[in-house]
Design an enzyme around this catalytic site. Structure first.
Site, mmCIF file in Angstrom:
data_model
loop_
_atom_site.group_PDB
_atom_site.id
_atom_site.type_symbol
_atom_site.label_atom_id
_atom_site.label_comp_id
_atom_site.label_asym_id
_atom_site.label_seq_id
_atom_site.Cartn_x
_atom_site.Cartn_y
_atom_site.Cartn_z
ATOM 1 N N GLN A 54 0.194 -1.003 -0.756
ATOM 2 C CA GLN A 54 -0.323 -0.042 -0.173
ATOM 3 C C GLN A 54 0.554 1.578 0.111
ATOM 4 O O GLN A 54 0.451 2.677 -0.114
ATOM 5 C CB GLN A 54 -0.934 -0.123 1.321
ATOM 6 C CG GLN A 54 -2.571 -1.138 0.915
ATOM 7 C CD GLN A 54 -2.652 -0.728 2.405
ATOM 8 O OE1 GLN A 54 -2.860 -1.476 3.512
ATOM 9 N NE2 GLN A 54 -3.806 -0.582 2.275
ATOM 10 N N CYS A 94 -10.584 -0.619 3.898
ATOM 11 C CA CYS A 94 -9.481 -0.626 3.296
ATOM 12 C C CYS A 94 -8.927 0.806 2.959
ATOM 13 O O CYS A 94 -10.038 1.974 2.514
ATOM 14 C CB CYS A 94 -9.294 -1.390 1.986
ATOM 15 S SG CYS A 94 -7.263 -1.614 1.653
ATOM 16 N N GLU A 137 -4.369 -7.717 5.165
ATOM 17 C CA GLU A 137 -3.149 -7.645 4.729
ATOM 18 C C GLU A 137 -2.214 -8.745 3.751
ATOM 19 O O GLU A 137 -1.374 -8.230 2.240
ATOM 20 C CB GLU A 137 -2.047 -7.243 5.586
ATOM 21 C CG GLU A 137 -2.643 -7.010 6.805
ATOM 22 C CD GLU A 137 -3.156 -5.020 6.339
ATOM 23 O OE1 GLU A 137 -2.625 -4.779 5.556
ATOM 24 O OE2 GLU A 137 -4.299 -4.243 6.974
ATOM 25 N N HIS A 140 -3.271 -7.862 0.610
ATOM 26 C CA HIS A 140 -2.385 -6.751 0.081
ATOM 27 C C HIS A 140 -1.317 -7.609 -1.128
ATOM 28 O O HIS A 140 -0.003 -6.933 -1.805
ATOM 29 C CB HIS A 140 -2.467 -5.889 0.596
ATOM 30 C CG HIS A 140 -2.942 -5.234 0.953
ATOM 31 N ND1 HIS A 140 -3.981 -4.399 -0.465
ATOM 32 C CD2 HIS A 140 -3.749 -4.245 2.066
ATOM 33 C CE1 HIS A 140 -5.045 -3.146 0.092
ATOM 34 N NE2 HIS A 140 -5.048 -3.594 1.924
HETATM 35 O O1 GNR Z 1 -8.221 -0.412 9.417
HETATM 36 C C1 GNR Z 1 -8.743 -1.277 8.291
HETATM 37 N N1 GNR Z 1 -9.764 -1.928 8.813
HETATM 38 C C2 GNR Z 1 -9.869 -2.888 8.382
HETATM 39 C C3 GNR Z 1 -11.382 -3.171 9.011
HETATM 40 C C4 GNR Z 1 -11.840 -4.607 8.679
HETATM 41 C C5 GNR Z 1 -11.314 -5.173 7.968
HETATM 42 C C6 GNR Z 1 -10.034 -4.833 7.437
HETATM 43 C C7 GNR Z 1 -9.765 -4.171 8.037
HETATM 44 S S1 GNR Z 1 -7.607 -3.972 7.025
HETATM 45 C C8 GNR Z 1 -7.566 -2.150 7.524
HETATM 46 C C9 GNR Z 1 -6.548 -1.261 6.535
HETATM 47 C C10 GNR Z 1 -5.836 -1.784 5.736
HETATM 48 O O2 GNR Z 1 -6.471 -1.022 4.626
HETATM 49 N N2 GNR Z 1 -5.069 -2.580 5.549
HETATM 50 O O3 GNR Z 1 -4.605 -2.711 4.441
HETATM 51 NI NI NI Z 2 -6.308 -2.639 3.300
#
Ligand code: GNR
Ligand code: NI
Length: 173
Positions: A54, A94, A137, A140
């Site tokens: 990211q 996200c 994650e 990603h």
């Molecule tokens: O902040 C985040 N909250 C979240 C809420 C539910 C499921 C996954 C997440 S991860 C996200 C941060 C993010 O984008 N991580 O890649």
């Molecule tokens: Ni995310």
């Protein structure tokens, strides 16, 4: 410390498959500073996790803190899921798809192996939100986003909504 820019959907760089971190590189001050910068960026957002992908670093690691008071920072380097059990549905968001929330079905409980920020091997059995976040994650790192679990039509609606939000914000980038 520094805040890092977060790539946003549909930036094609988010589709890059990350490569393994060389364990010998973990103690390197440059790598350790990047971890600190990722925590700062995640806390400021605010978010509960941030994958290197990211912030345009295509290596296999992420930072997570699901506590409410920044008291449980965790680093997962070269994570591997050894087993999965059950299913849970969680309404995910996200930082790369701001303002969009959707239900995603994932494993309820996972057994994960990884290196921590001192390069030591760790193995954890986790469930609930932490299991959701690790799986989010790790997606990603494969170039996958939670909106990929939606129908193509819904994903297109998300793309348009983000484009509109950026236009209204006067997109500086
Ligand atoms: O902040 C985040 N909250 C979240 C809420 C539910 C499921 C996954 C997440 S991860 C996200 C941060 C993010 O984008 N991580 O890649
Ligand atoms: Ni995310």
């Amino acid at each position: 410390m520094a805040l890092l820019p977060i790539l946003e959907f549909p930036d094609p760089r988010l589709r890059t498959k990350a490569v393994a971190v060389d364990p010998a590189q973990v103690p390197d001050p440059v790598f350790q500073r990047l971890l600190d910068d990722m925590f700062e960026t995640m806390y400021e957002a605010p978010g509960i996790g941030l994958a290197a992908s990211q912030v345009d670093v295509h290596k296999r690691f992420m930072v997570i803190d699901i506590s409410e008071d920044k008291s449980a920072p965790m680093v997962f380097i070269n994570p591997e899921i050894l087993s999965r059990e059950g299913e849970q549905v969680y309404q995910e968001g996200c930082l790369s798809v701001p303002g969009i929330f959707a239900d995603v079905t994932r494993a309820d409980s996972i057994d994960v192996r990884f290196l921590d920020r001192s390069g030591q091997p760790q193995r954890l059995q986790v469930d609930g939100l932490l299991a959701v976040c690790i799986q989010h994650e790790m997606d990603h790192l494969e170039g996958k986003l939670f909106v990929d679990y939606l129908s193509p039509l819904k994903r297109e609606m998300v793309r348009k909504k983000l484009a509109k939000q950026r236009k209204l914000a006067g997109d500086a980038a």
